[in-house]
Each structure stands twice: as structure tokens, then as C-alpha cells.
Design a protein around this motif. Structure first.
Motif, PDB file in Angstrom:
ATOM      1  N   ASP A  20      -9.111   3.030   6.597  1.00 37.53           N
ATOM      2  CA  ASP A  20      -8.303   4.231   6.800  1.00 37.53           C
ATOM      3  C   ASP A  20      -8.331   5.117   5.575  1.00 37.53           C
ATOM      4  O   ASP A  20      -8.471   6.331   5.655  1.00 37.53           O
ATOM      5  N   GLN A  74       2.916   4.944   5.263  1.00 40.11           N
ATOM      6  CA  GLN A  74       1.992   4.394   6.253  1.00 40.11           C
ATOM      7  C   GLN A  74       2.382   2.994   6.702  1.00 40.11           C
ATOM      8  O   GLN A  74       2.011   2.566   7.788  1.00 40.11           O
ATOM      9  N   CYS A  95       3.539   6.934  10.341  1.00 41.24           N
ATOM     10  CA  CYS A  95       2.743   7.985   9.687  1.00 41.24           C
ATOM     11  C   CYS A  95       1.276   7.595   9.661  1.00 41.24           C
ATOM     12  O   CYS A  95       0.924   6.432   9.461  1.00 41.24           O
ATOM     13  N   ARG A  96       0.435   8.576   9.826  1.00 41.37           N
ATOM     14  CA  ARG A  96      -1.010   8.363   9.757  1.00 41.37           C
ATOM     15  C   ARG A  96      -1.448   8.262   8.309  1.00 41.37           C
ATOM     16  O   ARG A  96      -0.765   8.724   7.402  1.00 41.37           O
TER      17      ARG A  96
END
Length: 528
Positions: free
Chosen positions: A273, A508, A513-514
Motif C-alpha cells: 500500500d 490507516q 482511511c485509505r
């Protein structure tokens, strides 16, 4: 080569008039056929190669295989079949191989990875129950097991009642069609396959239960085994760390992941990510090492001016973005996480799960809090269930129903008069003492006796590897966490230091939340 042990046997043959004695040397501690098969099955001995009919294992190769097996299990690697080693062949365990050929020669990490799902939303389905554990209970325990892994990979799991799921859970006996037949009660209790297969199979010949403290040693705790097999279904292999969930041999109880497990999950799911977020960002400043997250913006429309928009009554424009804000503090109250920023409060029932109706203005929650209190930076829940909000040298105490009970002064906590304010207060579950923190030092207060413990204040450096001043300290599901800026740390009360695999990014992990480009620098401990 390891020296071999021999036993002297004397065979006496008695004839009509003559007694003949023969001396025979028989090698001791030679593995049985079943034990050889075990070492082949789990990767300690190589399989027969090139259809060589004369293929045989030498004493040296067997001794080396035993050393590997002993070392992986946490035993002294002697290469001999002692009593403790022989027990390993009979212990309940997972049926997945311990050592993969490609990784056996060079093992740089304790944890070994296969591959992840390449996504964060993963479906699962329980196909059946066992003969001793009904399907509904299996579904409940599976959900709890998945929740153990989810936050460490930023994963979300959805249960399906019909159709093909990513992870399919079932009970079966003996040969059940996947090429890895079960062996009846004991020994192999389950196995699972990595993505993209994802199947989890449990041996239905076991006596499955859901009580790890069960006195009957023949009962196998489903939750403990399920947490382990979920690791395989997410892409984890076996670990040689005995305290790890991914240790191949059955052990109870299982309560949470070990550092080794979490490091593997970070490698599989979080680092990707971060990498993708960095690639997508064209505005990331390489030189920037600020520990502060970016402040929220009120609008994206460059043509709209916000300077004179005082009559705008839309609350949505006033609420900070939880994913891009420097919250004032967080605290666990009534087993829920309260997040405070400016005049707002969010309440989360679990990580990433915001309660319906939030955020709210905290004055609408804490009834009776004076209007001149515009920010909550220090708050905690007492042993009696009351909630205390601090501001300067004063505090306001609320009932469990969030109604004002009384106002008090900091002197009631025996804090010296020269201390103008506290920055963090929390009640430790380790010793049931209240810790009152002021920037670079802290006090320990006994609420039961209303007295300060001797030897305080102490320096915050006593909390090793925790940066200070901290924005918050909370007890969440039995663990102690410290928060500062966009990072958080989990504290090891036994070792009296932060765990090595922290910090991690707060937004995160805790909030829905991304990943962002900023996340990459929040996994490094560059705080003072």
C-alpha cells in the motif's frame, strides 16, 4: 558426522551339548519409517529423486534433518532422537509443510511468506460444522479469528452465505479430495492453502471444542487452530518462533498475534500500500521529514473564497477530516475509542468502525461541560466508571451517562501547584494505577487510596522507545498504546519498552482511511 550410538545385544543359542554366543551391534535411535515420512512431509528430508531405486538416506542426512526439525521446534539441535524430539512426531499440529524447498537454504526472516490476496476486501464462507461443533458456533469463532488478523493488514472480511468465497472453511475426514488426506484423531488437525486458493480444511475426526481451558486433553480448541490456519489462507507460512501464531504445533490459548506474525502481515499487505501510494503521488517532497500530518482543507474549489463565509451553517464544512487531521487526543471510554479534534468527537466501537451519528460536537455528548472549554486534550475513565475532562488546573467529572457530577482541582490528584496542565491521563490495567503525564515527566496515582505513589514524578524516558510528549495513552483490549502525531506505538509492559515493529500510522490502522503518500514516513521512528 554425528557419532552414532550402539547397544550391545548378546544372543545365546543352546544346543544339545554346546552353547553358542553371538554378539550383535544394533544401531540405536534410528528413525522409524513413520518418522522418516514425517520429516519428508514437512520439508526436513528431500523426497526420493530421479526414480533411483537405490536411493537411501545416510546417517548424516538424517542427523541434519533432525537438527533442522529440532531447531524449527525450539529444541536443542543435537541431531539425535531424544525423548523430546520423539514427542514432536506425535504432537497435534498443522498439516502444512514447515520448510519449503525454495526457502530452506537461505532463511533471512523467521516468518516466511507465500503471496497475499492483492486486495483488502476478502470474502469467506463456512460450508459446514463439525460433528462436535455446530456451524453457527464455527461462524462466530471464524469471525473472531479473522478479527485478530484484520488490523495488521488493513483487511476487511465479509461473510457469504452462498456462492464461492475467497476463503472457504469446511470439515472433512480422511481423503477429502485435495491430495492431503487427514489421519484420524490426533496428529494433523487442519491445513489451509495460500491465495488464490484460500481453502481451510479441519479434520472432522478431531473432538473440536471452543474452550482453551478444557481439562480434556483430547479436545482441540477450534479458535486456536482457526487463527493459525487463517494465517495460511492470508499467505503466511510456518514460523520457528514458538510464541508465534504460525508455529506449526498446536498450542493454547491464542489471544493475539506475535511480533513475527505482524511483521509478515506488514510485508504482505501494508508495504505494498505504501509503495503504491508513493508511486501515485507526484507532489511528495522527498526532503520533508515533518512528523505532522497535513491539515484539512475546507473546500476543493479554487474559485470559491472561504474568508467571509461566516453565515455558512453547513456542519459538514466544519468537521475536520479524520484521515488528515492532527487530533487533540484519543481515549478508551466504556470499551469504545473516543477521538477528539477541535470541537468534535468520533466514537468507534472497534478499529475502523465509527458509531452511527458521529462525529458530534463534544458539548452535545458531555452534558454540563462549560462552553468556554473549546478543546479536549486530556480525558480518562476512572475505575468507578466516571469520566474526567481536564483543562488547566481544573477538571470536570461526569457520570457514566455523560452528565456533569462535579468540578475539581488538580490538587486532588496531588499534582504540584507549579504544573499548569496535564497532557495525558490514563488508567493502567497492568497495576490499576492512574498515570498523569505532563510533557516530559509523569506521576502515578493510587485512586483507591487517593495518594501519590512514592518516587514520582519520573522522566518520560522510562517508557523506552516511546517519543514524548505524547498526545494520548490508552488501554485497548488489554494492550497499552501511545499516540503522537500521525503515529502510534504498542507498549510491552513486561519488557518496559515499545514493541520493535512499531510505530505504525494511526489513521490507516485505527480509522477507516485509505493509504496515503504520507504513510511511508509514519512507519519509521524519527521522533525524539
Amino acid at each position: 558426522m554425528e557419532p552414532r550410538k550402539y547397544v550391545l545385544l548378546i544372543s545365546i543359542v543352546i544346543g544339545c551339548s554346546v552353547a553358542t554366543a553371538k554378539t550383535i551391534f544394533v544401531e540405536e535411535d534410528v528413525p522409524s519409517i513413520e518418522e522418516i515420512s514425517f520429516m519428508k512431509k514437512y520439508g526436513y528430508l528431500p523426497e526420493k529423486q530421479d526414480d533411483n531405486m537405490d536411493f537411501a538416506y545416510t546417517p548424516h542426512s538424517i542427523a541434519e534433518a533432525l537438527k533442522k526439525m529440532q531447531s524449527f521446534a525450539g529444541l536443542s539441535p543435537t541431531g539425535h532422537l531424544d525423548a523430546e524430539t520423539r514427542k514432536l512426531f506425535k504432537r497435534r499440529r498443522c498439516g502444512v509443510k514447515d520448510i519449503e524447498t525454495k526457502s530452506a537454504a537461505h532463511r533471512r526472516r523467521r516468518y516466511i511468506l507465500q503471496q497475499g490476496w492483492g486486495k483488502k476486501a476478502i470474502t469467506y464462507r463456512v460450508l459446514n460444522g463439525s460433528s462436535t461443533l455446530e456451524r453457527a458456533r464455527v461462524e462466530t469463532l471464524m469471525a473472531a479469528g479473522l478479527a485478530v488478523w484484520a488490523p495488521h493488514g488493513g483487511l476487511q472480511f465479509e461473510q457469504l452465505d452462498h456462492g464461492k468465497a475467497d476463503i472457504q472453511v469446511s470439515f472433512a475426514s480422511k481423503d477429502h479430495g485435495d491430495g492431503f488426506p487427514f489421519d484420524g484423531p490426533g496428529h494433523v488437525v487442519a491445513h489451509a492453502f495460500p491465495p488464490p486458493h484460500g481453502a481451510m480444511h479441519f479434520d472432522d475426526d478431531e473432538l473440536w471444542g471452543d474452550n482453551p481451558d478444557e481439562e480434556d486433553e483430547n479436545i482441540t480448541d477450534f479458535f486456536a487452530v482457526a487463527v493459525h490456519e487463517i494465517g495460511h489462507a492470508l499467505g503466511m507460512s510456518h514460523s520457528n518462533v514458538k510464541a508465534s501464531v504460525m508455529y506449526p504445533y498446536y498450542q493454547v490459548p491464542v489471544e493475539k498475534l506475535h511480533e513475527d506474525d505482524i511483521l509478515g502481515m506488514q510485508e504482505l499487505y501494508l508495504k505494498e500500500d505504501v509503495h503504491e501510494a508513493l508511486l501515485e503521488s507526484t507532489e511528495q517532497s522527498v526532503a520533508s521529514r515533518s512528523s505532522l500530518a497535513p491539515r484539512p482543507t475546507l473546500a476543493d474549489d479554487d474559485n470559491k473564497s472561504n474568508e467571509d463565509n461566516d453565515d455558512d451553517e453547513d456542519d459538514d464544512n466544519d468537521v475536520p477530516d479524520l484521515c488528515y487531521t492532527n487530533y487533540d487526543t484519543v481515549q478508551v471510554i466504556q470499551d469504545k475509542l473516543f477521538v477528539f479534534e477541535e470541537e468534535w468527537v468520533w466514537v468507534l466501537t472497534d478499529r475502523k468502525q465509527i458509531m452511527e451519528g458521529y462525529p458530534k460536537r463534544f458539548h452535545d455528548v458531555f452534558i454540563g461541560l462549560p462552553k468556554h472549554i473549546t478543546v479536549i486534550r486530556t480525558i480518562y475513565e476512572k475505575q468507578n466508571g466516571h469520566i474526567v475532562v481536564f483543562s488547566g488546573r481544573s477538571f470536570w467529572e461526569f457520570s457514566a451517562r455523560f452528565r456533569l457530577v462535579r468540578r475539581g482541582r488538580l490538587s486532588e490528584y496531588k499534582i504540584p501547584p507549579q504544573v499548569s496542565e496535564l497532557t495525558t491521563v490514563f488508567l493502567s490495567n497492568y497495576n490499576n494505577k492512574t498515570y498523569l503525564i505532563e510533557y516530559e515527566r509523569f506521576w502515578r496515582f493510587d485512586d483507591a487510596t487517593s495518594s501519590m505513589d512514592k518516587g514520582y514524578p519520573k522522566e518520560m524516558s522510562a517508557w523506552r522507545q516511546i517519543p514524548y510528549p505524547v498526545d494520548a495513552a490508552v488501554i485497548w483490549k488489554g494492550d497499552t498504546f501511545f499516540f503522537r502525531g500521525p503515529r502510534f506505538w504498542r507498549f510491552d509492559n513486561t519488557a518496559v519498552r515499545a514493541h520493535h515493529y512499531y510505530p505504525l500510522p494511526t489513521a490507516q490502522i485505527w480509522f477507516p482511511c485509505r493509504a496515503t503518500p504520507d504513510m511511508a514516513r509514519y512507519v519509521t521512528n524519527d521522533e525524539p
